[in-house]
Each structure stands twice: as structure tokens, then as C-alpha cells.
Design a protein around this motif. Structure first.
Motif, PDB file in Angstrom:
ATOM      1  N   LEU A 180      56.645  35.860  43.990  1.00  0.00           N
ATOM      2  CA  LEU A 180      55.865  37.069  44.261  1.00  0.00           C
ATOM      3  C   LEU A 180      55.019  37.468  43.058  1.00  0.00           C
ATOM      4  CD1 LEU A 180      58.453  39.174  46.287  1.00  0.00           C
ATOM      5  CD2 LEU A 180      56.332  38.141  47.136  1.00  0.00           C
ATOM      6  N   LYS A 181      55.561  37.294  41.848  1.00  0.00           N
ATOM      7  CA  LYS A 181      54.786  37.590  40.643  1.00  0.00           C
ATOM      8  C   LYS A 181      53.588  36.657  40.516  1.00  0.00           C
ATOM      9  CE  LYS A 181      58.547  39.590  37.948  1.00  0.00           C
ATOM     10  NZ  LYS A 181      59.411  39.440  36.767  1.00  0.00           N
ATOM     11  N   VAL A 182      53.784  35.378  40.824  1.00  0.00           N
ATOM     12  CA  VAL A 182      52.691  34.416  40.773  1.00  0.00           C
ATOM     13  C   VAL A 182      51.618  34.792  41.802  1.00  0.00           C
ATOM     14  CG1 VAL A 182      52.054  32.014  41.260  1.00  0.00           C
ATOM     15  CG2 VAL A 182      54.040  32.517  39.840  1.00  0.00           C
ATOM     16  N   LEU A 183      52.057  35.170  43.002  1.00  0.00           N
ATOM     17  CA  LEU A 183      51.103  35.559  44.036  1.00  0.00           C
ATOM     18  C   LEU A 183      50.329  36.814  43.631  1.00  0.00           C
ATOM     19  CD1 LEU A 183      53.197  34.911  47.264  1.00  0.00           C
ATOM     20  CD2 LEU A 183      51.230  33.607  46.436  1.00  0.00           C
ATOM     21  N   ALA A 184      51.018  37.785  43.043  1.00  0.00           N
ATOM     22  CA  ALA A 184      50.356  39.010  42.593  1.00  0.00           C
ATOM     23  C   ALA A 184      49.333  38.694  41.506  1.00  0.00           C
ATOM     24  CB  ALA A 184      51.388  40.019  42.090  1.00  0.00           C
ATOM     25  N   LEU A 185      49.689  37.836  40.575  1.00  0.00           N
ATOM     26  CA  LEU A 185      48.766  37.436  39.509  1.00  0.00           C
ATOM     27  C   LEU A 185      47.548  36.729  40.100  1.00  0.00           C
ATOM     28  CD1 LEU A 185      47.998  37.068  36.528  1.00  0.00           C
ATOM     29  CD2 LEU A 185      49.402  34.999  36.536  1.00  0.00           C
ATOM     30  N   THR A 186      47.788  35.847  41.051  1.00  0.00           N
ATOM     31  CA  THR A 186      46.701  35.122  41.702  1.00  0.00           C
ATOM     32  C   THR A 186      45.771  36.092  42.422  1.00  0.00           C
ATOM     33  OG1 THR A 186      48.096  33.169  41.964  1.00  0.00           O
ATOM     34  CG2 THR A 186      46.152  33.310  43.377  1.00  0.00           C
ATOM     35  N   ASN A 187      46.340  37.041  43.152  1.00  0.00           N
ATOM     36  CA  ASN A 187      45.517  38.035  43.851  1.00  0.00           C
ATOM     37  C   ASN A 187      44.672  38.831  42.864  1.00  0.00           C
ATOM     38  OD1 ASN A 187      46.300  37.365  46.427  1.00  0.00           O
ATOM     39  ND2 ASN A 187      47.918  38.895  46.524  1.00  0.00           N
ATOM     40  N   ARG A 188      45.263  39.209  41.751  1.00  0.00           N
ATOM     41  CA  ARG A 188      44.532  39.962  40.728  1.00  0.00           C
ATOM     42  C   ARG A 188      43.371  39.128  40.184  1.00  0.00           C
ATOM     43  NH1 ARG A 188      48.188  41.457  36.142  1.00  0.00           N
ATOM     44  NH2 ARG A 188      49.483  41.321  37.964  1.00  0.00           N
ATOM     45  N   GLN A 189      43.624  37.849  39.921  1.00  0.00           N
ATOM     46  CA  GLN A 189      42.575  36.979  39.406  1.00  0.00           C
ATOM     47  C   GLN A 189      41.446  36.796  40.428  1.00  0.00           C
ATOM     48  OE1 GLN A 189      44.915  33.581  38.239  1.00  0.00           O
ATOM     49  NE2 GLN A 189      45.017  34.263  36.120  1.00  0.00           N
ATOM     50  N   VAL A 190      41.799  36.716  41.705  1.00  0.00           N
ATOM     51  CA  VAL A 190      40.784  36.602  42.759  1.00  0.00           C
ATOM     52  C   VAL A 190      39.942  37.876  42.790  1.00  0.00           C
ATOM     53  CG1 VAL A 190      40.448  36.523  45.273  1.00  0.00           C
ATOM     54  CG2 VAL A 190      42.036  34.927  44.170  1.00  0.00           C
ATOM     55  N   GLU A 191      40.611  39.031  42.729  1.00  0.00           N
ATOM     56  CA  GLU A 191      39.890  40.309  42.742  1.00  0.00           C
ATOM     57  C   GLU A 191      38.955  40.442  41.540  1.00  0.00           C
ATOM     58  OE1 GLU A 191      43.017  43.199  42.928  1.00  0.00           O
ATOM     59  OE2 GLU A 191      43.423  42.808  45.050  1.00  0.00           O
ATOM     60  N   GLU A 192      39.350  39.869  40.409  1.00  0.00           N
ATOM     61  CA  GLU A 192      38.532  39.935  39.193  1.00  0.00           C
ATOM     62  C   GLU A 192      37.458  38.849  39.159  1.00  0.00           C
ATOM     63  OE1 GLU A 192      41.412  39.723  36.061  1.00  0.00           O
ATOM     64  OE2 GLU A 192      42.149  41.753  36.432  1.00  0.00           O
ATOM     65  N   GLY A 193      37.424  38.017  40.192  1.00  0.00           N
ATOM     66  CA  GLY A 193      36.409  36.969  40.266  1.00  0.00           C
ATOM     67  C   GLY A 193      36.694  35.776  39.381  1.00  0.00           C
ATOM     68  N   LYS A 194      37.921  35.638  38.939  1.00  0.00           N
ATOM     69  CA  LYS A 194      38.287  34.507  38.076  1.00  0.00           C
ATOM     70  C   LYS A 194      38.665  33.314  38.952  1.00  0.00           C
ATOM     71  CE  LYS A 194      39.915  37.430  34.328  1.00  0.00           C
ATOM     72  NZ  LYS A 194      41.069  37.849  33.531  1.00  0.00           N
ATOM     73  N   LEU A 195      37.651  32.758  39.585  1.00  0.00           N
ATOM     74  CA  LEU A 195      37.860  31.638  40.499  1.00  0.00           C
ATOM     75  C   LEU A 195      37.178  30.394  39.960  1.00  0.00           C
ATOM     76  CD1 LEU A 195      37.025  33.509  43.819  1.00  0.00           C
ATOM     77  CD2 LEU A 195      39.286  32.999  42.922  1.00  0.00           C
ATOM     78  N   ARG A 196      37.692  29.260  40.348  1.00  0.00           N
ATOM     79  CA  ARG A 196      37.112  27.984  39.948  1.00  0.00           C
ATOM     80  C   ARG A 196      37.238  27.060  41.160  1.00  0.00           C
ATOM     81  NH1 ARG A 196      40.079  26.698  35.183  1.00  0.00           N
ATOM     82  NH2 ARG A 196      38.529  27.921  34.106  1.00  0.00           N
ATOM     83  N   PRO A 197      36.211  26.308  41.475  1.00  0.00           N
ATOM     84  CA  PRO A 197      36.312  25.369  42.605  1.00  0.00           C
ATOM     85  C   PRO A 197      37.477  24.396  42.401  1.00  0.00           C
ATOM     86  CG  PRO A 197      34.035  25.543  41.860  1.00  0.00           C
ATOM     87  CD  PRO A 197      34.898  26.268  40.854  1.00  0.00           C
ATOM     88  N   ALA A 198      38.131  24.032  43.483  1.00  0.00           N
ATOM     89  CA  ALA A 198      39.291  23.136  43.418  1.00  0.00           C
ATOM     90  C   ALA A 198      38.930  21.812  42.748  1.00  0.00           C
ATOM     91  CB  ALA A 198      39.860  22.895  44.812  1.00  0.00           C
ATOM     92  N   ALA A 199      37.765  21.264  43.071  1.00  0.00           N
ATOM     93  CA  ALA A 199      37.360  19.973  42.492  1.00  0.00           C
ATOM     94  C   ALA A 199      37.291  20.066  40.974  1.00  0.00           C
ATOM     95  CB  ALA A 199      36.017  19.540  43.067  1.00  0.00           C
ATOM     96  N   GLU A 200      36.766  21.188  40.480  1.00  0.00           N
ATOM     97  CA  GLU A 200      36.674  21.378  39.033  1.00  0.00           C
ATOM     98  C   GLU A 200      38.071  21.495  38.412  1.00  0.00           C
ATOM     99  OE1 GLU A 200      35.278  24.902  36.000  1.00  0.00           O
ATOM    100  OE2 GLU A 200      34.097  24.618  37.837  1.00  0.00           O
ATOM    101  N   SER A 201      38.935  22.221  39.063  1.00  0.00           N
ATOM    102  CA  SER A 201      40.307  22.392  38.550  1.00  0.00           C
ATOM    103  C   SER A 201      41.036  21.062  38.479  1.00  0.00           C
ATOM    104  CB  SER A 201      41.086  23.373  39.431  1.00  0.00           C
ATOM    105  OG  SER A 201      40.508  24.653  39.372  1.00  0.00           O
TER     106      SER A 201
END
Length: 93
Positions: free
Chosen positions: A59-80
């Protein structure tokens, strides 16, 4: 079984500790221990405790991920994946 049926005073724990421990293995419900009528501790089977901790970590990982998505900290899967492959290649060299 209801949690309210799993409330025991500390005096009961002192007198029946081995029995309570054995019961925890068969019954996944935690036991609430009271002191002077107030809930003070929870006794739980180790397996159930570990499962709870793993769930909380997820749940902590999911919350962190949601926060990063909301902050626009996204990277395309291919790049990752490309970055991960490069790190693996560099670490093997």
C-alpha cells in the motif's frame, strides 16, 4: 469470530498464555489484551503479522506511485526498461 469475542484481560493472558498462543495458530483473529478495561495490546499469529506487514508495504508503494503520477513524474516504459538493461549490463562488466 467477532473481534469483540477476542478481547481478554491481561490476567487471562497471564493464566492462559500457552493456550492463547496455540489458538492463534488455528484462528487468524487477533486477540485484544486489556489493562484496567482499556485495550493495550494485540496478539497475532506471526504468519498473519507478516501478511499484514507485506500488505502495508504494498500500500505504501502504491501511495508513492500515485503521488509520483500526480506530480507528473512519469517515464515511458520503454525508457525505463532501457535504463534497467543498461544498469544490468554495466554491473556485469
Amino acid at each position: 469470530m467477532k473481534l469483540s469475542e477476542q478481547v481478554k484481560p491481561i490476567s487471562y493472558l497471564k493464566a492462559h498464555a500457552p493456550e492463547i498462543i496455540r489458538t492463534l495458530k488455528d484462528n487468524p483473529q487477533p486477540v485484544v489484551i486489556t489493562l484496567h478495561g482499556e485495550a493495550k495490546a494485540i496478539l497475532q499469529d506471526v504468519g498473519q503479522y507478516e501478511e499484514t506487514q507485506e500488505t502495508l508495504a504494498l500500500l505504501k508503494v502504491l501511495a508513492l506511485t500515485n503521488r509520483q503520477v500526480e506530480e507528473g513524474k512519469l517515464r515511458p516504459a520503454a525508457e525505463s526498461f532501457a535504463r534497467i538493461r543498461k544498469r544490468l549490463k554495466d554491473s556485469q562488466s
